[in-house]
Each structure stands twice: as C-alpha cells, then as structure tokens.
Design a protein around this motif. Structure first.
Motif, mmCIF file in Angstrom:
data_model
loop_
_atom_site.group_PDB
_atom_site.id
_atom_site.type_symbol
_atom_site.label_atom_id
_atom_site.label_comp_id
_atom_site.label_asym_id
_atom_site.label_seq_id
_atom_site.Cartn_x
_atom_site.Cartn_y
_atom_site.Cartn_z
ATOM 1 N N PRO A 100 0.623 -1.233 -0.088
ATOM 2 C CA PRO A 100 -0.179 -0.125 -0.149
ATOM 3 C C PRO A 100 0.720 1.247 -0.027
ATOM 4 O O PRO A 100 0.361 2.454 -0.475
ATOM 5 C CB PRO A 100 -0.699 -0.117 1.293
ATOM 6 C CG PRO A 100 -0.832 -1.635 1.548
ATOM 7 C CD PRO A 100 0.348 -2.213 1.020
ATOM 8 N N ILE A 101 2.025 1.418 0.492
ATOM 9 C CA ILE A 101 2.749 2.369 0.453
ATOM 10 C C ILE A 101 3.923 2.604 -0.734
ATOM 11 O O ILE A 101 3.927 3.561 -1.257
ATOM 12 C CB ILE A 101 3.801 2.408 1.733
ATOM 13 C CG1 ILE A 101 3.115 2.502 3.033
ATOM 14 C CG2 ILE A 101 4.849 3.488 1.716
ATOM 15 C CD1 ILE A 101 1.989 3.761 3.320
ATOM 16 N N VAL A 102 4.458 1.219 -1.162
ATOM 17 C CA VAL A 102 5.382 1.227 -2.195
ATOM 18 C C VAL A 102 4.791 1.018 -3.350
ATOM 19 O O VAL A 102 5.397 1.067 -4.594
ATOM 20 C CB VAL A 102 6.677 0.555 -1.776
ATOM 21 C CG1 VAL A 102 7.179 0.972 -0.495
ATOM 22 C CG2 VAL A 102 6.470 -0.984 -1.791
ATOM 23 N N GLY A 103 3.512 0.132 -3.643
ATOM 24 C CA GLY A 103 3.149 -0.118 -4.791
ATOM 25 C C GLY A 103 2.730 0.993 -5.810
ATOM 26 O O GLY A 103 2.371 2.103 -5.381
ATOM 27 N N TRP A 104 2.867 0.740 -6.949
ATOM 28 C CA TRP A 104 2.420 1.836 -8.046
ATOM 29 C C TRP A 104 1.137 2.118 -7.977
ATOM 30 O O TRP A 104 0.205 1.614 -7.808
ATOM 31 C CB TRP A 104 2.741 1.159 -9.415
ATOM 32 C CG TRP A 104 2.635 2.340 -10.400
ATOM 33 C CD1 TRP A 104 3.565 3.186 -11.045
ATOM 34 C CD2 TRP A 104 1.436 2.461 -11.396
ATOM 35 N NE1 TRP A 104 2.912 3.950 -11.887
ATOM 36 C CE2 TRP A 104 1.624 3.465 -12.168
ATOM 37 C CE3 TRP A 104 0.278 1.908 -11.438
ATOM 38 C CZ2 TRP A 104 0.885 3.725 -13.173
ATOM 39 C CZ3 TRP A 104 -0.854 2.186 -12.362
ATOM 40 C CH2 TRP A 104 -0.396 3.160 -13.249
ATOM 41 N N ARG A 105 1.052 3.494 -8.133
ATOM 42 C CA ARG A 105 -0.362 4.405 -8.332
ATOM 43 C C ARG A 105 -0.136 5.160 -9.520
ATOM 44 O O ARG A 105 0.768 5.750 -9.586
ATOM 45 C CB ARG A 105 -0.638 5.116 -6.985
ATOM 46 C CG ARG A 105 -1.102 3.922 -5.819
ATOM 47 C CD ARG A 105 -1.170 4.786 -4.332
ATOM 48 N NE ARG A 105 -1.856 4.178 -3.443
ATOM 49 C CZ ARG A 105 -2.958 3.602 -3.011
ATOM 50 N NH1 ARG A 105 -4.048 4.183 -3.957
ATOM 51 N NH2 ARG A 105 -3.158 2.999 -2.029
ATOM 52 N N PRO A 106 -1.140 5.481 -10.224
ATOM 53 C CA PRO A 106 -1.281 6.646 -11.205
ATOM 54 C C PRO A 106 -1.381 7.843 -10.396
ATOM 55 O O PRO A 106 -2.344 8.496 -10.630
ATOM 56 C CB PRO A 106 -2.496 6.451 -11.929
ATOM 57 C CG PRO A 106 -3.519 5.604 -11.247
ATOM 58 C CD PRO A 106 -2.496 4.977 -10.199
#
Length: 441
Positions: A100-106
């Motif tokens: 949730p902290i380091v995963g990719w998000r747009p």
C-alpha cells in the motif's frame, strides 16, 4: 505502459561481511534513530544496505549530497516502482504490508517526466488555491474546540486528543469531507502507515471512501481540493484524482501530526529553548525548523529505482534496485551541519520535505497548520508539562514515519476564551489572530 524490463538481480542483501540493517523492529524508536543512522554512515558511507521488511532489501541514502542527486536525476533514478527488481521477480508478494505504501499508483509520486509535471501542476494549483486566512481560522477553531474538550480534566494525550484530531478536521474540510467520514479516513491512513497485516484492508477502506467522495464532487463540486483536481485543465481522470488524493493524505496527515507533537515535545522538554521562544528571542518557526532538522516527521521516504547499473555513494547499484530517501539520516550528514553537530537557527537546507522536482508541494499550508496549532495550545495551556518521564514516551513503529505514539501532558491553568456577554463585546471575548499567536500570558 509499464517501463521496459530490467535484468533480474537479488540486491542488496550483504555488502562484504556486513549484513543489511533492518529499518523495522521495536528497538528502532524515535530516540535511538540518530545513533542508528550514524552507525550506518560509519560502516557503509552515504548509501547503506538495509531491509525494509524481512527478506526485502533496499539501499538507504543518508548522504546529503547523494540524496540531492537521487531526487534530481530522473534519468538515473525513476519513481516508478514497476522497475523494482524484487517486485518483478515476485519476491515481494502482492499482499505484502509494504505494497500500500510502495506499490504503483497513477499518481504524481510514482511518475516521471511529463506525466509527473501534469499531475503535479494540478495538485500544486489545488493547494495554491487554499485561502491562507481561512485556513488559519479553520485551524484555530479546531484547536480551540479540542483544547476546550479536555481542559477541565487538566490532562490529555496530545497525539490523539489534539494533533491527530486537528489534522483530521483540517484535512477533511480541505478535501470536502464531513467529520465522521474524515475520522474513518484517518483510521485507514494510520492502518496503512504502520505497515502490518491490516495494511491492505486499510488501503481498501481508504480507496472506497475517496471513490464515494469523487462521485459526490462530480455531482456537486465545491471549493475544496477534490473539486479543484476534478476540474483542473490537466484533465485528470477519476482514477488519477483518487490516487493523488491518497498520496496527499498519506504524506500529509501523519506528517502533520508528527510535526505538531514533536515541536510541542521540544517546547515542553527543552526549558532553554522554551524560554527563548516565550520571551521572543526565538520564534515558533525556529522551533518548527529545529524539529525538521532533528526529528523530521517522515524519517525515510520510498523510493527511487535505478534505471541502469552505476556507482553511487561508494556502492555498486544495479538497474532495478530500490533506493530509499533517508531524510532523517541525510539531515545529520556532518558535511552540512556545523561542527557542534547542531543545525543553526534559520537554516532551512534540511531535506525534511525532500528535494528536486518531487519536493513536497504543500510545505506552506503544512507550516501554517503546524504553527497555528502550536501557537494556540501554547497560549491556552501555558504551563504544559509531561505527565511521564521523557524517556518513557512511546513511538510509532514504522520504517517510514518518525512520530510519537503518545504525548501525555498535564496542566493547571487553562486560559480559555471567555464567552461573549452580548453581541457588542464579541471581539473582546475572542482573541484575534495576532493576540492568539503571541507569547503565553
């Protein structure tokens, strides 16, 4: 589109005979961290091998000069976690508490180049549209209400009873949320930041709340940050708005709580500094800057990913390696501190807000919120003191966030505003902004 593949590597587990140091665990409380970073610097230099979770390795950049290069040279260090070798190899499971902290998000935090500039412009414009005078009034009203709620008890824990509640009220108003939903959102944020087994559930709860908010603001836009992002000329999609709100919240809420409580701790526990502020030799802003140097609200910030093999800070970095921004460690770099090891008053070359194109765009409202919160409680509770020995203060256990888990205090002489006797005397009873931010009476 995802970035091109990089060669699989298993880095960096061990350098010579020195195993990578864990950035997690109960022994790393707030007061032990300066010695921890100094030890890493002695053994490894400005770039040190660490573990951010069991079996998950990274490089921690604690050199001031090196961190500036890391944040400024996007051609060598990308923000896109899809480049991360350990993730591409499947060595970080999708349900890891880290994701949730380091995963990719747009979102602007995970993009480079033009995509980043487009999103950052939208976020920066939305933040710049905040009315500073109105924000100060909102913060002061929230602070006064929270202080009044516990004043009769003559004791409080300033983390949940003051700083967290204040940050929550202010952020929810800025985003256009009601108080009850904002409280649920704050709980979800805390669940993400502590990085435990519930982090994924907390992330899902936060996303659901924000999705409902976006739908509502599409129907009925207002003067809030959410509406500003939805209607920005940059043309952000609803998904991009959602994830940029996530980044804004996660990086804004807990850091504000930490900054407020760490500043109050300094003013309560350092009599000489408190006296200098009280008589006007130093300002509350000086206290805020001291905290940004010594106790930055975010100790380590994820992350950059090497785009090629290179030598960096005396280490051999491979394409796809994760590099963590060691903000607290870089602030202690002897190359930027005076010989005494202490930052000088007025020196704002710290890296508490990051650096380069991704430097925090909300520094000014964050400082206004924190300064007003600290000013107001100093004025209303002038004899604050710790209710426990300073050595017994508890800390949040997180690889990323450096903050107090509790700040129990007591006081005897709350100076609350007198209620107005009638309409003509309202202004006499309620201090204006200048008097409320002055020295304690």
């Amino acid at each position: 589109m995802p970035p091109p593949p990089v060669p699989p590597q298993a880095r960096p587990r061990v350098v010579g005979r020195c195993p990578a140091a864990p950035l997690y665990g109960p022994e790393l409380d707030g007061d032990s961290l300066p010695a921890f970073y100094a030890g890493l610097r002695r053994v490894h230099g400005p770039v040190a091998p660490v573990l951010i979770a069991p079996g998950v390795s990274a490089w921690l950049v604690i050199g001031h000069r090196e961190l500036l290069r890391l944040t400024r040279e996007e051609q060598d260090f990308s923000h896109d976690p899809r480049r991360w070798t350990l993730l591409r190899e499947g060595r970080v499971p999708a349900d890891s508490p880290l994701m949730p902290i380091v995963g990719w998000r747009p979102a602007l935090l995970h993009t480079d180049g033009q995509q980043h500039r487009r999103m950052r412009t939208a976020v920066s414009d939305a933040i710049a549209a905040i009315d500073g005078h109105e924000l100060r009034r909102t913060v002061r009203a929230a602070a006064e209400g929270l202080i009044a709620s516990f004043a009769d008890r003559r004791e409080a824990d300033l983390v949940p009873h003051y700083a967290r509640g204040l940050s929550l009220q202010v952020l929810t108003r800025l985003l256009g949320l009601d108080d009850r939903t904002g409280q649920l959102l704050a709980q979800a944020i805390m669940g993400m930041v502590v990085t435990n087994a519930d982090s994924h559930n907390a992330s899902a709860r936060m996303d659901a709340i924000l999705q409902d908010l976006i739908k509502e603001k599409r129907r009925r836009p207002g003067t809030d940050i959410t509406s500003a992002l939805l209607n920005h000329a940059g043309g952000l999609t609803d998904d991009e708005v959602l994830h940029n709100l996530v980044v804004t919240l996660v990086t804004g809420h807990q850091t504000t709580v930490n900054w407020i409580t760490s500043t109050l701790r300094v003013l309560i526990c350092d009599p000489a500094f408190r006296s200098s502020v009280s008589v006007g030799h130093l300002s509350v802003d000086d206290a805020l800057d001291l905290v940004l140097w010594r106790h930055p609200p975010t100790q380590n910030f994820p992350a950059r990913y090497a785009t090629r093999d290179l030598e960096f800070g005396g280490q051999q970095i491979r394409a796809g390696d994760m590099l963590v921004l060691g903000l607290a460690g870089a602030n202690q770099d002897p190359s930027v501190l005076p010989e005494s090891g202490q930052p000088v008053v007025g020196n704002r070359s710290h890296l508490a807000f990051g650096a380069g194109p991704h430097m925090c765009p909300a520094q000014d409202p964050a400082r206004l919120i924190t300064r007003t919160a600290v000013d107001t409680i100093r004025h209303r509770l002038p004899d604050l003191e710790l209710a426990v020995p300073e050595s017994e203060l508890a800390w949040v256990k997180s690889p990323w966030s450096r903050g107090l888990a509790a700040l129990p205090v007591r006081f005897t002489r709350p100076q609350l505003p007198r209620p107005p006797r009638h309409r003509m005397r309202t202004q006499e009873a309620v201090p204006d902004e200048e008097s409320a931010s002055g020295p304690p009476q």
